[in-house]
Design an enzyme around this catalytic site. Structure first.
Site, short mmCIF file in Angstrom:
data_model
loop_
_atom_site.label_atom_id
_atom_site.label_comp_id
_atom_site.label_asym_id
_atom_site.label_seq_id
_atom_site.Cartn_x
_atom_site.Cartn_y
_atom_site.Cartn_z
N CYS A 1 13.72 79.14 74.11
CA CYS A 1 14.83 78.55 74.85
C CYS A 1 14.62 77.04 74.89
O CYS A 1 13.60 76.53 74.45
CB CYS A 1 14.85 79.07 76.28
N ARG B 1 17.31 75.91 69.67
CA ARG B 1 16.27 76.76 70.25
C ARG B 1 16.86 78.00 70.90
O ARG B 1 16.11 78.94 71.21
CB ARG B 1 15.46 75.99 71.30
N TRP C 1 17.70 81.69 74.84
CA TRP C 1 17.62 82.65 73.73
C TRP C 1 17.05 83.90 74.37
O TRP C 1 15.86 83.98 74.65
CB TRP C 1 16.70 82.12 72.63
N ASN D 1 10.88 78.97 79.53
CA ASN D 1 10.96 79.33 78.10
C ASN D 1 9.69 80.12 77.78
O ASN D 1 8.59 79.62 77.97
CB ASN D 1 11.01 78.05 77.24
N GLY D 2 9.85 81.36 77.34
CA GLY D 2 8.68 82.17 77.02
C GLY D 2 8.89 83.61 77.45
O GLY D 2 10.01 84.03 77.75
N GLU E 1 12.77 90.26 47.50
CA GLU E 1 13.07 89.22 48.50
C GLU E 1 12.84 87.82 47.93
O GLU E 1 13.63 86.90 48.14
CB GLU E 1 12.21 89.45 49.75
N LYS F 1 15.66 84.88 47.72
CA LYS F 1 15.48 83.54 48.30
C LYS F 1 15.82 82.47 47.27
O LYS F 1 16.54 81.52 47.52
CB LYS F 1 14.05 83.35 48.83
N GLU G 1 19.64 82.45 46.56
CA GLU G 1 20.58 82.00 47.59
C GLU G 1 20.45 80.53 47.94
O GLU G 1 21.42 79.92 48.39
CB GLU G 1 20.49 82.89 48.83
N HIS H 1 11.38 98.79 30.43
CA HIS H 1 12.62 99.55 30.27
C HIS H 1 13.83 98.62 30.17
O HIS H 1 14.97 99.03 30.41
CB HIS H 1 12.78 100.54 31.43
N LYS I 1 25.36 82.57 57.86
CA LYS I 1 24.15 83.13 58.47
C LYS I 1 24.39 84.57 58.91
O LYS I 1 23.48 85.42 58.86
CB LYS I 1 23.73 82.28 59.66
C1 AGP Z 1 19.16 86.37 53.81
O1 AGP Z 1 18.50 85.20 53.62
C2 AGP Z 1 20.62 86.24 53.96
N1 AGP Z 1 20.95 85.36 54.99
C3 AGP Z 1 21.36 87.57 54.04
O2 AGP Z 1 21.02 88.33 52.92
C4 AGP Z 1 21.07 88.39 55.30
O3 AGP Z 1 19.80 88.93 55.24
C5 AGP Z 1 22.09 89.53 55.39
O4 AGP Z 1 23.37 88.97 55.49
C6 AGP Z 1 21.82 90.44 56.58
O5 AGP Z 1 21.94 89.73 57.76
P1 AGP Z 1 21.42 90.36 59.13
O6 AGP Z 1 19.95 90.57 59.01
O7 AGP Z 1 21.78 89.34 60.16
O8 AGP Z 1 22.16 91.65 59.32
#
Ligand code: AGP
Length: 616
Positions: free
Chosen positions: A2, A27, A74, A100-101, A489, A493, A496, A512, A611
């Protein structure tokens, strides 16, 4: 995580604190509040929502006064709503606190206080703390500073707090254990600022004290700040630092991007996710939401994991964890496919839904579908009170704190952390893991945050490797077992944030098809940990080598074989294979970050991405 802001002095406090809260919204931003003192007149405003919502309420009322304490939240204990937002008052109304904590033993403290006649308006651990301080003060008839100190010696957990007594609006007490707090010092002690970082007061003063753990400061207008150690009461000489960072730098903690900051926050985030759950010394894992549904978990014939994106990759790691450690069959489903596939769900299936934001539309719909078919749905979320947290039957929060960078990093590792705790617990309860194995796993898991802290020191080395491959048109990521999902993953990264086409594969799948892509322009990231089908991965590396592919290998410390084969070797500390995803993912996060920065990409807000994907 927070944000706390406070001011005492000759200026009007409201604008300083309210602007400071807006600067700290990275935060936490699910609810906010402020208390203002104008002599003995006290006004407290708090609301669910962002600081802008608080401003609307406060500015329709009185905002006078040279003293204010504010908070942007938060949520961890208690969903975001008006009652749970800070500041909180003690039962008498005399003491006011922002915090905060996480107070881990708040439940037992609360029970004790209730027996002594205290009542509570909120579900928060913070309201328990301010009433504990009040109780200690009345029991010991002591000053506020002493009462806070004594109360904190009964507290287990992490905190940064600011407390004040409405009858004394010219002083407040701040204390710290695990959560940051900075004190800004005005000229001649005519004004003081407190905040979770220096961004709220950087334009007013360059002199700041950063409290250390177990320190408590008594701040009185016109006086020197007094600092004491909470546990041994020794007086500590304050260290005044000159602030050099600019505003943006402070918000990013001195890092260039939120993503890099969040990568470096992972040791702390994982420790916070362990807090009150992983008690390695006692040989137990305590998770209320799992304990309360233990029969369902132990009798589960199958676990179905639904998620999207990075959360889906965490689900894939969990498949290995649950099948390996608890011998429970797992299926990992893309929520977007699951929701329309009319899946077969049996009543003794458990569905685990994973989501950082808790708002992803496809995952939410998958949950509703699973519930409509009678399944018990357990959520793993980072945002308290989010739609998914509310829709699931039960769940566990990852305590990663707000994740600002669109590319998920600390949410991924804390999701894996929660799922690892559950798998270990079930494995032991089902007798798949003997007590000695279980205890050894707990101790090894406890070492992970420090191992990541050390691993992060390879940042500069990764940056050098990134400089070599920043213009690569494509990239392949390979892993086996627990590290196949990490390869996926790593590829996500890079895709994206750098917009380079990248693919992750189980290493054995190369032959394959994907091996056709290999030539001297193709960088291949290979995860080759000691205990993860090592020999097989070494032969996969030789296959790539023989086609001139460029190999970036992630290996276990002390590896000698891969060193001779790969173009670049990144060592990770030794640990249990089941825990390696928490380590192997770190260099992959850093590699994608540095390549994206070198390509001039907007790392924190990559093109075409949001996000939280709240539409399907
Ligand atoms: C990951 O870096 C992306 N932002 C995206 O793939 C994300 O993981 C996906 O949209 C799922 O989001 P969530 O975990 O908030 O459900």
């Amino acid at each position: 995580m927070c944000g706390i802001v406070g001011y005492i002095g000759f200026r009007k406090a409201y604008p300083i604190v309210i602007n400071g809260l807006q600067r700290l919204e990275y935060r936490g931003y699910d609810s906010a509040g402020i208390v203002l003192a104008n002599g003995n007149a006290v006004n407290l405003y708090k609301t669910k929502g962002k600081v802008i919502d608080l401003k609307k309420i406060a500015e329709d009322n009185i905002t006078e006064g040279n003293f204010a304490l504010g908070h942007t939240r938060w949520a961890t204990h208690g969903i975001p709503n008006n009652e749970n937002s800070h500041p909180h008052k003690s039962n008498s109304g005399n003491l006011v606190i922002v915090h905060n904590g996480i107070i881990e033993n708040y439940d037992s403290l609360k029970k004790e206080l209730i027996q002594r006649g205290y009542t509570f308006q909120s579900e928060t651990d913070t309201e328990v703390l301010v009433n504990l301080i009040e109780e200690v003060q009345s029991q010991n008839n002591c000053k506020l500073g002493k009462a806070v100190q004594l109360a904190l010696t009964n507290v287990v957990g992490a905190y940064a707090i600011a407390v004040y007594d409405i009858s004394k609006p010219n002083e407040f007490i701040v204390a710290r254990l695990g959560s940051p707090i900075a004190i800004g010092i005005g000229e001649n002690h005519e004004e003081f600022f407190v905040a979770s970082d220096a961004s709220p007061f950087i334009e007013f003063t360059k002199d700041a004290i950063y409290l250390d753990d177990e320190e408590l400061a008594i701040i009185r207008l016109g006086r020197e700040i007094k600092i004491r150690n909470i546990n041994n009461d020794t007086v500590i000489e304050p260290t005044i630092q000159e602030l050099k960072l600019n505003l943006e730098q402070i918000e990013k903690g001195g890092y260039d991007h939120f993503m890099l900051k969040e990568i470096h926050e992972q040791p702390h985030a994982i420790s916070d996710t362990y807090r009150g759950r992983l008690l390695a010394d006692k040989g137990i894992i305590k998770m209320g939401s799992v304990d309360n549904n233990i029969t369902k978990f132990l009798n589960a014939k199958r676990i179905i994991i639904v998620a999207c994106g990075t959360s889906w990759h965490a689900g894939l790691v969990a498949e290995y964890l649950f099948e390996d450690l608890a011998r429970i069959p797992v299926e990992v489903e893309y929520a977007s496919e699951f929701r329309y596939r009319n899946p077969i769900i049996n009543k003794d299936d458990i569905v685990i839904a994973i989501s950082q934001s808790g708002e992803t539309a496809d995952t939410l719909a998958a949950i509703k579908l699973a519930k409509s078919k009678g399944a018990f749905v357990f959520g793993v979320c980072n945002v308290v009170g989010s739609s998914i947290a509310r829709e699931t039957n039960s769940g566990a929060y990852t305590h990663a704190g707000p994740e600002i960078g669109v590319a998920s990093t600390k949410a991924f590792t804390t999701q894996i952390t929660v799922l690892t705790l559950i798998a270990l617990k079930l494995g032991n309860l089902k007798g798949e893991l003997s007590n000695s194995m279980f205890h050894s796993y707990l101790h090894k898991l406890n070492l992970i945050p420090d191992k990541i802290e050390n691993l992060l020191k390879i940042n500069a080395k990764i940056e050098k490797i990134a400089a070599i491959y920043k213009d690569a048109p494509n990239c392949l990521y390979l892993g086996r077992g627990y590290n196949f999902p990490v390869a996926l993953e790593g590829a996500l990264k890079l895709k994206e944030i750098s917009y380079i086409h990248a693919e992750g594969y189980p290493a054995a799948e190369m032959k394959h098809g994907p091996i056709a892509l290999i030539d001297k322009s193709m960088p291949v990231v290979v995860i080759a940990t000691k205990k993860g089908h090592y020999d097989k991965v070494v032969s996969n590396i030789q296959e790539i080598k023989s086609r001139n592919g460029k190999i970036i290998a992630v290996v276990t410390e002390g590896d000698i074989i891969v060193k001779d084969l790969a173009d670049h070797v990144i060592e990770i500390p030794e640990t249990e294979e089941a825990f390696t995803p928490l380590l192997t993912t770190i260099p992959l996060q850093l590699l994608s970050y540095h390549i994206a920065v070198m390509r001039g990409c907007n790392v924190d807000q990559p093109r075409n991405l949001a996000k939280s994907v709240t539409v399907e």
